[in-house]
Design a protein around this motif. Structure first.
Motif, mmCIF file in Angstrom:
data_model
loop_
_atom_site.group_PDB
_atom_site.id
_atom_site.type_symbol
_atom_site.label_atom_id
_atom_site.label_comp_id
_atom_site.label_asym_id
_atom_site.label_seq_id
_atom_site.Cartn_x
_atom_site.Cartn_y
_atom_site.Cartn_z
ATOM 1 N N ASP A 1 43.561 0.451 51.079
ATOM 2 C CA ASP A 1 43.039 -0.410 52.228
ATOM 3 C C ASP A 1 41.354 -0.235 51.822
ATOM 4 O OD1 ASP A 1 41.873 2.073 53.368
ATOM 5 O OD2 ASP A 1 43.931 2.466 53.616
ATOM 6 N N ASP A 2 40.620 -0.881 52.693
ATOM 7 C CA ASP A 2 39.438 -0.841 52.372
ATOM 8 C C ASP A 2 38.585 0.295 52.724
ATOM 9 O OD1 ASP A 2 37.963 -2.209 55.519
ATOM 10 O OD2 ASP A 2 39.948 -1.615 54.962
ATOM 11 N N ARG B 1 36.912 5.925 47.844
ATOM 12 C CA ARG B 1 37.300 6.436 46.132
ATOM 13 C C ARG B 1 36.490 5.787 45.281
ATOM 14 N NH1 ARG B 1 37.681 8.251 42.833
ATOM 15 N NH2 ARG B 1 39.335 9.295 41.370
ATOM 16 N N LEU B 2 36.098 4.565 45.569
ATOM 17 C CA LEU B 2 34.969 3.655 44.454
ATOM 18 C C LEU B 2 33.691 4.625 44.489
ATOM 19 C CD1 LEU B 2 34.400 1.556 42.578
ATOM 20 C CD2 LEU B 2 33.935 0.080 44.638
ATOM 21 N N GLN B 3 33.330 4.982 45.636
ATOM 22 C CA GLN B 3 32.058 5.400 45.731
ATOM 23 C C GLN B 3 32.021 7.015 44.983
ATOM 24 O OE1 GLN B 3 30.736 6.471 49.898
ATOM 25 N NE2 GLN B 3 28.513 6.583 49.166
ATOM 26 N N ILE B 4 32.866 7.704 45.112
ATOM 27 C CA ILE B 4 33.243 8.872 44.427
ATOM 28 C C ILE B 4 33.370 8.676 42.963
ATOM 29 C CG2 ILE B 4 34.749 10.890 44.006
ATOM 30 C CD1 ILE B 4 35.762 10.656 46.928
ATOM 31 N N ALA C 1 43.640 -4.201 43.062
ATOM 32 C CA ALA C 1 44.230 -3.467 44.367
ATOM 33 C C ALA C 1 45.720 -4.007 44.373
ATOM 34 C CB ALA C 1 43.369 -3.404 45.433
ATOM 35 N N PRO C 2 46.901 -3.365 43.823
ATOM 36 C CA PRO C 2 48.033 -4.246 43.818
ATOM 37 C C PRO C 2 48.646 -4.191 45.077
ATOM 38 C CG PRO C 2 48.003 -2.495 41.800
ATOM 39 C CD PRO C 2 46.729 -2.359 42.735
ATOM 40 N N TYR D 1 42.027 -7.589 51.040
ATOM 41 C CA TYR D 1 41.516 -7.639 49.695
ATOM 42 C C TYR D 1 39.906 -8.026 49.807
ATOM 43 C CZ TYR D 1 40.334 -8.172 44.689
ATOM 44 O OH TYR D 1 39.742 -8.034 43.768
ATOM 45 N N ASN D 2 39.958 -9.332 50.563
ATOM 46 C CA ASN D 2 38.573 -9.864 50.694
ATOM 47 C C ASN D 2 37.551 -8.851 51.310
ATOM 48 O OD1 ASN D 2 38.134 -12.704 49.544
ATOM 49 N ND2 ASN D 2 40.191 -12.846 50.540
ATOM 50 N N ARG D 3 38.245 -8.149 52.435
ATOM 51 C CA ARG D 3 37.309 -6.954 52.925
ATOM 52 C C ARG D 3 36.750 -6.049 52.050
ATOM 53 N NH1 ARG D 3 40.260 -6.565 57.789
ATOM 54 N NH2 ARG D 3 41.160 -4.907 56.754
ATOM 55 N N LEU D 4 37.658 -5.655 51.409
ATOM 56 C CA LEU D 4 37.412 -4.594 50.384
ATOM 57 C C LEU D 4 36.603 -4.963 49.131
ATOM 58 C CD1 LEU D 4 38.104 -1.759 48.824
ATOM 59 C CD2 LEU D 4 40.097 -3.070 47.709
ATOM 60 N N ALA D 5 36.774 -6.352 48.716
ATOM 61 C CA ALA D 5 35.761 -6.912 47.878
ATOM 62 C C ALA D 5 34.445 -6.818 48.389
ATOM 63 C CB ALA D 5 36.104 -8.175 47.333
#
Length: 337
Positions: free
Chosen positions: A162-163, A169-172, A186-187, A196-200
């Motif tokens: 999820d976002d 996790r991406l920031q770390i 993000a399967p 996905y768009n919110r995460l992107a």
């Protein structure tokens, strides 16, 4: 080790015999100094005259490609190369209609002397990002892409569910390692466009603040929502539906491939790179037989675009991948762990 390292040029044959065009084996040098690449302009009376080119020339009978490159660069520019310092970049086969060529491309950042056009050709040193397809013969497009792409392509892991979790996790991961190019895979969200768009959107902001470029993963239409992204990486199921390049040339386009036919299709739709695997055995695909380095090398040698190896690879495998003619390695574990 790549077969290209010890390849001897075949006996010299006419470029056209019995109405059939013969392939011309050309040694091409990517000579780097202070981050810039040596570029020459072809003389007007030559094939593809007036266009820019990477220096080099035909491999003569009995020569290795390295020997040919050392000789040609000295003759054309006065620079002295060292055979052992040459590293494979990419091999490109191209049919111009009136000429078929195999561009055997090698790079080095060790070149003694000052370059000058000994055959009257203008020369200059350019940054890779300033190389434009339109200024070069068509066969050079994969070479330009190889110079503009990093040697490691980072993919996000399966724990991007999820976002909120994914962005943390991406920031770390970005704090530990700052890969220049990241594919936001993000399967769990693949079929949930809103999530996905919110995460992107959040991932793009993080990557921009860390000087990393972000590739989206999924359908080409993602670029309509996120034009600030570096490009889109297509799973094979989506790439197979494309009959032409589905995004503008200003964006990067990647394709996941598993065999020669898929690599050929990726090149046909003018993808900028492909991911090929899996190369070695992986815990994520325990029942699938890996390609192995020999089969991987053969597939890469026939590909007409830069190829990343994936599957069971770590940064320690990067030299092996490069010797096979690959752009480098792609994966999750080397930066996401």
């Amino acid at each position: 080790m790549s077969k290209r390292l010890s390849a001897i040029a075949p006996e010299k044959v006419p470029e056209k015999a019995s109405g059939v065009l013969r392939e011309v084996h050309v040694a091409v040098g990517v000579i780097i100094r202070d981050g810039r690449v040596l570029i020459a302009r072809r003389l007007e009376h030559t094939h593809q005259g007036g266009l820019l080119e990477f220096p080099g020339g035909k491999v003569e009978p009995g020569e290795t490609v390295q020997q040919a490159l050392v000789r040609e660069i000295a003759e054309e520019t006065g620079l002295k190369l060292i055979e052992s310092a040459l590293q494979p970049v990419i091999g490109v086969r191209h049919d111009y209609g009136d000429k078929r060529v195999f561009l055997d491309v090698w790079s080095t950042d060790i070149a003694a002397g000052e370059a000058h056009g000994r055959e009257g050709q203008p020369i200059q040193w350019l940054l890779p990002r300033d190389l434009r397809d339109a200024d070069f013969p068509a066969a050079n497009r994969p070479i330009i892409r190889a110079l503009q792409l990093p040697s490691q392509l980072a993919l996000t892991g399966r724990d991007v569910a999820d976002d909120e979790c994914g962005l943390k996790r991406l920031q770390i991961a970005l704090q530990v390692s700052q890969p220049p190019l990241i594919v936001l895979r993000a399967p769990a969200l693949a079929e949930q466009a809103i999530a996905y768009n919110r995460l992107a959107q959040g991932a793009l902001a993080l990557c921009q603040s860390n000087s990393s470029e972000l590739m989206l993963h999924g359908v080409p239409e993602l670029m309509d929502r996120h034009p600030q992204a570096a490009g889109v990486h297509l799973p094979w199921r989506h790439a197979s539906q494309c009959q032409q390049r589905p995004v503008a040339e200003c964006y990067k386009l990647g394709v996941s491939c598993h065999n020669a036919e898929q690599l050929a299709h990726a090149a046909a739709i003018r993808a900028d790179y492909a991911i090929l695997g899996h190369v070695l055995a992986t815990s994520s695909h325990p029942n699938e037989v890996p390609l192995g380095w020999n089969a991987f090398s053969q597939l890469v040698s026939a590909a007409r675009l830069p190829v990343y190896g994936i599957g069971g690879l770590s940064p320690a495998d990067l030299p092996q991948a490069r010797q096979c003619g690959a752009q480098g390695i792609a994966g999750i574990g080397f930066w996401w762990a």
